[in-house]
Design an enzyme around this catalytic site. Structure first.
Site, mmCIF file in Angstrom:
data_model
loop_
_atom_site.group_PDB
_atom_site.id
_atom_site.type_symbol
_atom_site.label_atom_id
_atom_site.label_comp_id
_atom_site.label_asym_id
_atom_site.label_seq_id
_atom_site.Cartn_x
_atom_site.Cartn_y
_atom_site.Cartn_z
ATOM 1 N N SER A 270 0.898 -1.157 -0.229
ATOM 2 C CA SER A 270 0.069 0.170 0.202
ATOM 3 C C SER A 270 0.945 1.389 0.081
ATOM 4 C CB SER A 270 -0.894 -0.219 1.261
ATOM 5 O OG SER A 270 -2.125 0.840 1.043
ATOM 6 N N ASP B 171 -9.200 -4.432 -5.499
ATOM 7 C CA ASP B 171 -8.548 -3.514 -4.728
ATOM 8 C C ASP B 171 -8.708 -2.090 -5.667
ATOM 9 O OD1 ASP B 171 -6.926 -2.092 -3.457
ATOM 10 O OD2 ASP B 171 -4.980 -3.161 -3.932
ATOM 11 N N HIS C 120 -7.589 -5.732 -0.830
ATOM 12 C CA HIS C 120 -6.473 -4.819 -0.378
ATOM 13 C C HIS C 120 -5.854 -5.400 0.869
ATOM 14 C CE1 HIS C 120 -3.845 -1.428 -0.390
ATOM 15 N NE2 HIS C 120 -4.204 -1.075 0.906
#
Ligand SMILES: *[C@@H]1O[C@H](CO)[C@@H](O)[C@H](O)[C@H]1NC(C)=O
Ligand SMILES: *[C@@H]1O[C@H](CO)[C@@H](O)[C@H](O)[C@H]1NC(C)=O
Ligand SMILES: *[C@@H]1O[C@H](CO)[C@@H](O)[C@H](O)[C@H]1NC(C)=O
Length: 420
Positions: free
Chosen positions: A196, A358, A387
């Site tokens: 991320s 995601d 995610h």
């Protein structure tokens, strides 16, 4: 009615209400629905409901109140990292170049050969979480691959906006490349990794170091899990299709996090999130006609992901000039937005992990395509998960299967690249 029956009825009601709260509707094609529901239930209990409770008691909306509520879950500097109790590795806290880290070493290393290094940057939108949240995940990778791992607690926005976090992770990586031997690391086999926002930092670090003509050894590899790689547009097919699929990361959240990381402040996150998500943070000419436009061209996505499945909400062509002028140079700065770099040819072998459901899927895929076109060895893991499903919050048997598969692939990649 007997007391027992009454008790049973009340109990059934409590369970039903709890299940209602914890249940997340899932997209049809998701590979491991059970894993997703369990993960989201953890997420709701640990993160989402505490946020909503604060909002309910008038402490401001989640995104508007980040200055007041830094979400440093589990961060306890005096406490031993949880994984140190597992016993498999010698896990200790330390400070490298002034930055707090957790170090994972192997017990047998007295006079053993030096091992490959693995420098990890946690996710959390540049504004939240900590090395401790990823403790189990990093421990797991170090156990399986035999690397010495460094899990980095870089500074967070809004208190420390860009480039503070970036500076921290680069300092730690440079230190390891120079003095890794102190930790039992072979400095010719060091890689960076992150997920991320941490994937953003890993990509930015690898890019930055690849451009330096210094006496430091080059990085051996980079692993980017669901990375954020650009902020020019928040309307790629993945942003639109998965805009509100999983409460763990809505498209509007990543847009707001980017605005906060770029220094627009920890207040008005809702407002800025909407501006960014509607692409009103940059002028339409800049987004579609500058030299950067080609880097976010949907034609470079795999065919199956090229057109959004959902009808996108219509937006107009206006933009906020004040915001645009403030972030214009940052939004295409490769230290923030590696996808906007002109030259990717010097990057080390790369693994990119994306998941179909995601919002950041297309960032990863666009970068992987450019890396391949630049002649960089690139492995893509394209799963049907969500995610940060690789984040290990629970023992193996309830760890999301899509996340576990991704981690397995990552370990395979690291073992292959660092063997020598
Ligand atoms: C564990 O690691 C720490 C820090 O590197 C070191 O001081 C300590 O001696 C190690 N413990 C053992 C038992 O090897
Ligand atoms: C464009 O949309 C934004 C928000 O979505 C709105 O605030 C603005 O007034 C609109 N501008 C025009 C010219 O319609
Ligand atoms: C543009 O954004 C700033 C905040 O950064 C805000 O103060 C201003 O009102 C916005 N302008 C418009 C026209 O929405």
């Amino acid at each position: 009615m007997s007391k027992l029956k009454l008790f049973a009825i009340i109990w059934a009601m409590v369970v039903a209400i709890m299940a209602g709260f914890l249940y997340t509707p899932l997209p049809e094609g998701i590979e491991d629905p059970f894993g997703a529901i369990v993960f989201m239930a953890f997420w709701k209990i640990l993160v989402r409901y505490p946020q909503l409770t604060r909002e309910f008691f008038g402490q401001g909306r989640y995104l508007d109140n980040l200055e007041a509520m830094q979400i440093h879950i589990f961060q306890e500097d005096e406490m031993r990292p949880i994984s140190s109790w597992f016993g498999g590795l010698n896990v200790t806290r330390s400070t490298i170049a002034g930055v707090p880290v957790i170090v994972y070493k192997h017990w047998d290393d007295e006079d053993a050969d030096l091992r490959p290094g693995f420098v990890y940057f946690h996710g959390g939108g540049w504004i939240a979480a900590s090395a401790d949240v990823y403790d189990w995940t990093v421990y797991d990778i170090a156990m399986r691959t035999g690397v010495v791992a460094i899990n980095v607690d870089y500074r967070l926005a809004p208190q420390h906006p860009f480039p503070a976090g970036f500076d921290d992770v680069v300092s730690v990586t440079r230190y390891i490349l120079r003095h890794g031997k102190k930790f039992g690391i072979d400095v010719s086999r060091v890689g960076v990794a992150g997920d991320s926002a941490g994937g953003n930092l890993a990509a930015a670090t690898a890019l930055h170091l690849s451009k330096m003509s210094s006496d430091l050894p080059q990085l051996k590899y980079q692993v980017l899990l669901h990375p954020v790689l650009q902020g020019l547009t928040f309307r790629l097919p993945a942003h639109l299709d998965n805009a509100e699929t999983f409460p763990i990361l809505y498209a509007k959240h990543i847009a707001a996090f980017a605005s906060i990381y770029l220094g627009l402040g920890g207040r008005n996150g809702e407002f800025h999130g909407t501006i960014f998500f509607e692409n009103h943070h940059v002028s339409p000419e800049f987004r579609t006609k500058s030299k950067y436009a080609k880097y976010v061209d949907e034609k470079n996505l795999p065919e199956k992901y090229r057109t959004p499945k959902k009808t996108a909400p219509i937006i107009n062509d206006s933009h906020n000039e004040t915001i645009f002028q403030r972030i214009k140079s940052l939004i295409v700065d490769p230290r923030f937005s590696p996808l906007m770099a002109d030259d990717l040819t010097k990057l080390p072998p790369t693994m990119v992990v994306v998941q179909k459901y995601d919002v950041l899927r297309d960032d990863g895929l666009l970068y992987a395509k450019r890396l391949r076109d630049s002649g960089v060895e690139t492995v893509v893991h394209d799963g049907k998960g969500f995610h940060i499903d690789h984040l290990k919050l629970a023992p193996e048997f309830i760890h999301s299967k899509t996340g576990a598969k991704a981690v397995k692939d990552v370990c395979k990649f690291i073992s292959r690249i660092t063997r020598s």
